[in-house]
Motif scaffolding. Structure first.
Motif, PDB file in Angstrom:
ATOM      1  N   TRP A  40       2.419   1.554   1.466  1.00 43.36           N
ATOM      2  CA  TRP A  40       3.183   0.342   1.777  1.00 43.36           C
ATOM      3  C   TRP A  40       4.196   0.609   2.895  1.00 43.36           C
ATOM      4  N   HIS A  43       2.874   0.560   6.376  1.00 45.04           N
ATOM      5  CA  HIS A  43       2.612  -0.808   6.830  1.00 45.04           C
ATOM      6  C   HIS A  43       1.392  -0.853   7.757  1.00 45.04           C
ATOM      7  N   VAL A  47      -2.223  -3.191   4.473  1.00 44.86           N
ATOM      8  CA  VAL A  47      -1.007  -3.807   3.939  1.00 44.86           C
ATOM      9  C   VAL A  47      -0.664  -5.066   4.721  1.00 44.86           C
ATOM     10  N   SER A  70       3.983  -7.550  -1.304  1.00 44.48           N
ATOM     11  CA  SER A  70       2.976  -6.581  -0.884  1.00 44.48           C
ATOM     12  C   SER A  70       3.240  -5.211  -1.505  1.00 44.48           C
ATOM     13  N   ARG A  71       4.499  -4.871  -1.694  1.00 49.78           N
ATOM     14  CA  ARG A  71       4.784  -3.599  -2.371  1.00 49.78           C
ATOM     15  C   ARG A  71       4.293  -3.647  -3.815  1.00 49.78           C
ATOM     16  N   MET A  74       0.486  -3.431  -3.773  1.00 49.20           N
ATOM     17  CA  MET A  74      -0.077  -2.092  -3.592  1.00 49.20           C
ATOM     18  C   MET A  74       0.079  -1.262  -4.866  1.00 49.20           C
TER      19      MET A  74
END
Length: 328
Positions: A40, A43, A47, A70-71, A74
């Protein structure tokens, strides 16, 4: 170079299955979070694609919210992998304890009626764990489809892994999968297909979060041809070790219209169920690839839906950062 890459890929997955399943559960979970956070922070392409997809799911979300999602996404994605590496070694009693699926009576009643059931799922949480719940907790074997991966040894690993959980895995290639799935359904069996992404010529265009995407025709076509129930299901994670999910109401076959019209209407209904689940739990949707048509490179128009169970396989570790399962 290609042969070397294949060997390295197979070796990496082999180490995952051999090593991670021996770790204590907290250590495996911590390893997954560490790997996820490093990816993450870089990036990279996957991601950024995840964030672009999430921007459609959570319209108007500011950049910091998308980064937060997004974190979490993941971490959810790596949790899937850590769990999958450990599943064959887990106590089967845990599948009933750690997985809670609401409205399971929809599935159980359909199976009891002997008409066959097709469960269609998106890339939410861990469908392998849900499959283990069906086979180990309820004693319901099922059939699914997987595309042959490269290297062949990696495909063999995935097939052996899923068969160890009680699944029958059919190869996507060769054109025989649809007929075998139909026979399983006509004999009252269960078919499970991951069905939220299909870029093949037989994909059905659907409205998905306000834009056009393409999803596989196979689930709707199988329901029409066999009389089986078509049941969308969505999954999500809660605090470890629980995974939750629910079965949505069965999608009926329209009483009128051509086969293509019926297929389009049924696939749209499946997409709507998927969208409801994804909107509620966007951090657990593991879609790290382009999905919507206006995000894709220009291509020829899709052909009408045909009698095929094929779909873009959401899971080619060699080609993408996706999972190793096929769809139908």
């Amino acid at each position: 170079m290609g042969a070397l890459t294949d060997k390295l890929t197979d070796a990496a997955f082999g180490l995952g299955w051999a090593g991670v399943k021996k770790l204590p559960e907290p250590a495996a979970a911590a390893l997954g979070r560490t790997i996820a956070d490093r990816a993450w922070k870089r990036h990279g392409k996957s991601v950024r694609r995840l964030e672009a997809n999430l921007a459609r799911v959570v319209p108007g979300a500011p950049p910091e919210r998308l980064r937060e999602l997004s974190r979490a996404g993941m971490r959810s994605y790596m949790r899937y992998w850590m769990e999958s590496f450990r599943l064959p070694a887990m106590d089967k009693a845990r599948f009933g304890e750690d997985v809670r699926l609401s409205d399971e009576q929809i599935l159980l009643d359909g199976m009891a009626a002997g008409r066959g059931v097709i469960v269609a799922l998106p890339h939410l949480a861990n469908w392998d764990l849900a499959g283990a719940w069906a086979t180990a907790h309820h004693g319901i074997p099922f059939t699914t489809v997987a595309e042959r991966l490269k290297p062949e040894s990696l495909y063999d690993r995935f097939v052996a892994y899923r068969e160890s959980l009680g699944m029958e895995v059919l190869p996507h290639s060769g054109g025989a999968a649809f007929g075998i799935l139909a026979r399983r359904l006509r004999s009252g069996g269960l078919v499970c297909l991951v069905a939220d992404r299909d870029l093949s010529a037989s994909g059905v265009e659907v409205d998905f979060f306000g834009a056009t995407a393409r999803m596989p025709a196979g689930p709707a076509l199988l329901a029409q041809q066999t009389g089986a129930l078509l049941v969308p299901a969505t999954l999500w994670y809660e605090d470890a070790p629980l995974m939750r999910g629910r079965f949505h109401p069965p999608v009926p076959v329209p009483e009128s219209g051509t086969r293509d019209e019926k297929t389009a209407a049924m696939t749209q209904a499946v997409a709507d169920a998927f969208a409801a689940g994804i909107a509620e739990h966007p951090q657990d949707w593991h879609m790290l690839q382009r999905l919507w048509l206006d995000d894709l490179e220009p291509r020829t128009a899709a052909a009408p839906a045909s009698a095929s169970a094929s779909a873009e396989p959401p899971g080619q570790p060699v080609r993408s950062a996706d999972r190793g399962e096929g769809t139908g």
